[in-house]
Design a protein around this motif. Structure first.
Motif: not given
Length: 421
Positions: A376-380
């Motif tokens: 998972d990418n937490l950016n945004g």
């Protein structure tokens, strides 16, 4: 100035995913003068490149139509002679570099003057530079409320107290429309005095106090027992050595038979990346902590070490909680090792680097994306709390009026205490 401007441009393009990258010069320089030009203007300017960053040699062009110094000088002359208010040449020159960085899509990227770099680095080592108080805006936005006075600081010696109102700084009224110039003066670290106009707490007394900033060693980690078997550890900033300090605190309380801990990270907007790694490692026995992916799609994965401190954890979060701290929270939540209580975090899942130039100034840019072990990418997006609770209007009003945190009105803290019952 032109070489510095181009060096900043090439550095940014080398780190971020920007188009129109300059060609890498792989040929050996043919003359000593070219070698000095390249190394002196580029490589020699980068004193703080982080480990793992590739250093390329770029050919600096003496003339470049895209970065026309004549246009810059012409605009500066027009501003210097025609602008109706006085302005400092040095401020205008620094504004050129600051403006270039601020044009990036990365809202957290910034240019720092040499003075700001010195302050930034000092604070990473647990040193405070300034007048010696913390503050928040008052309800009306027409004054600042002092929320903390650091012991033995210039503010403390001058008699400032929690709850005092700052109504003016030098000639500038303390109102939101003046926020830019006010923040500049509030973070000033030079040798001249700054004049504060103070309305004393719960009185009509108005006093003017000149304060000269100083350097102080401060503790960004504090703890308090909020119940018989519950301790709240507040983290204002994660700096070099913070993880070790937190570990020591936890072990001391565990020796007293306490194993329920609330870690308040609601105000952590700055955290030294390696300290976040160390703190995450403290609570995970084995496996992946998180990973980073840079512009070249190079992946670096961080793993837990045998060092492990088992405990019952609750983290308090807010919309101000951001950066690598979010990766730590995400991993602990993913593995069921902590409960998150509070508000959705910022969603700024990037690693930032400070790159220094040889004149003392520097730039802070995002160099890598943070990924959780599940990819998972937490950016945004940020971290969604397990238990969503707002801080509460009663607490906010009381804090912005009196400058003191009333723990009984802190709805998020009270929910965390309730969770352990």
């Amino acid at each position: 100035m032109k070489n510095k401007f181009q060096a900043i441009i090439y550095t940014i393009k080398g780190i971020l995913m920007l188009e129109d990258e300059p060609e890498v010069n792989t040929e050996q320089p043919k003359t000593p003068s070219k070698l000095y030009l390249i190394l002196g203007a580029l490589t020699g300017m980068f004193l703080g490149l982080t480990v793992g960053t590739n250093i390329y040699t770029y050919q600096l062009q003496q003339q470049d139509s895209k970065y026309n110094p004549a246009k810059i000088f012409a605009i500066d002359q027009l501003v210097g002679f025609q602008y109706f208010e006085a302005s400092e040449l040095e401020d205008r020159v620094e504004g050129i570099f600051r403006g270039y960085i601020s044009s990036l899509e990365d809202s957290e990227a910034t240019y720092l003057t040499s003075e700001e770099v010195a302050t930034y680095e000092a604070e990473l080592n647990g040193t405070y530079v300034g007048a010696g108080f913390h503050f928040t805006w008052g309800i009306s936005g027409q004054y600042l409320v002092i929320t903390e006075v650091i012991e033995n600081s210039p503010a403390d010696i001058a008699g400032l107290e929690v709850g005092d109102y700052i109504t003016q700084i030098d000639d500038d009224l303390a109102k939101l429309s003046n926020s830019t110039i006010l923040y500049k003066k509030l973070t000033y670290s030079g040798e001249d005095a700054v004049l504060y106009t103070i309305k004393k707490n719960n009185t009509e007394e108005i006093i003017k106090i000149p304060i000269i900033p100083t350097v102080l060693q401060v503790d960004y980690i504090t703890s308090i027992k909020v119940d018989e078997d519950i301790v709240c550890i507040t983290i204002d900033r994660l700096v070099n050595g913070s993880a070790t300090e937190i570990e020591k605190l936890i072990l001391e309380y565990q020796n007293e038979g306490i194993n329920n801990f609330i870690l308040d990270v609601r105000t952590v907007t700055q955290a030294e990346f390696e300290e976040v790694v160390n703190l995450t490692d403290l609570f995970i026995e084995d496996g992946e902590l998180f990973s980073t992916v840079n512009k070249a799609t190079e992946v670096k994965t961080y793993h837990a070490t045998p060092k492990y401190t088992p405990t019952n954890l609750v983290f308090l979060t807010s919309t101000s909680t951001k950066g690598s701290m979010e990766a730590m929270l995400g991993t602990l939540q993913l593995q069921g090792l902590a409960t998150i209580i509070g508000s959705q975090t910022t969603g700024f899942g990037l690693v930032q680097d400070l790159i220094k130039l040889n004149d003392g100034s520097g730039i802070i840019v995002s160099s890598a994306v943070l990924l959780l072990p599940n990819g998972d990418n937490l950016n945004g997006t940020g971290i969604t709390p397990d238990i969503k609770v707002s801080l509460g209007s009663a607490y906010t009003f009381d804090f912005m009026t009196k400058g003191e945190a009333n723990l009984e009105l802190d709805a998020q803290l009270q929910e965390a205490i309730k969770f352990f019952k």
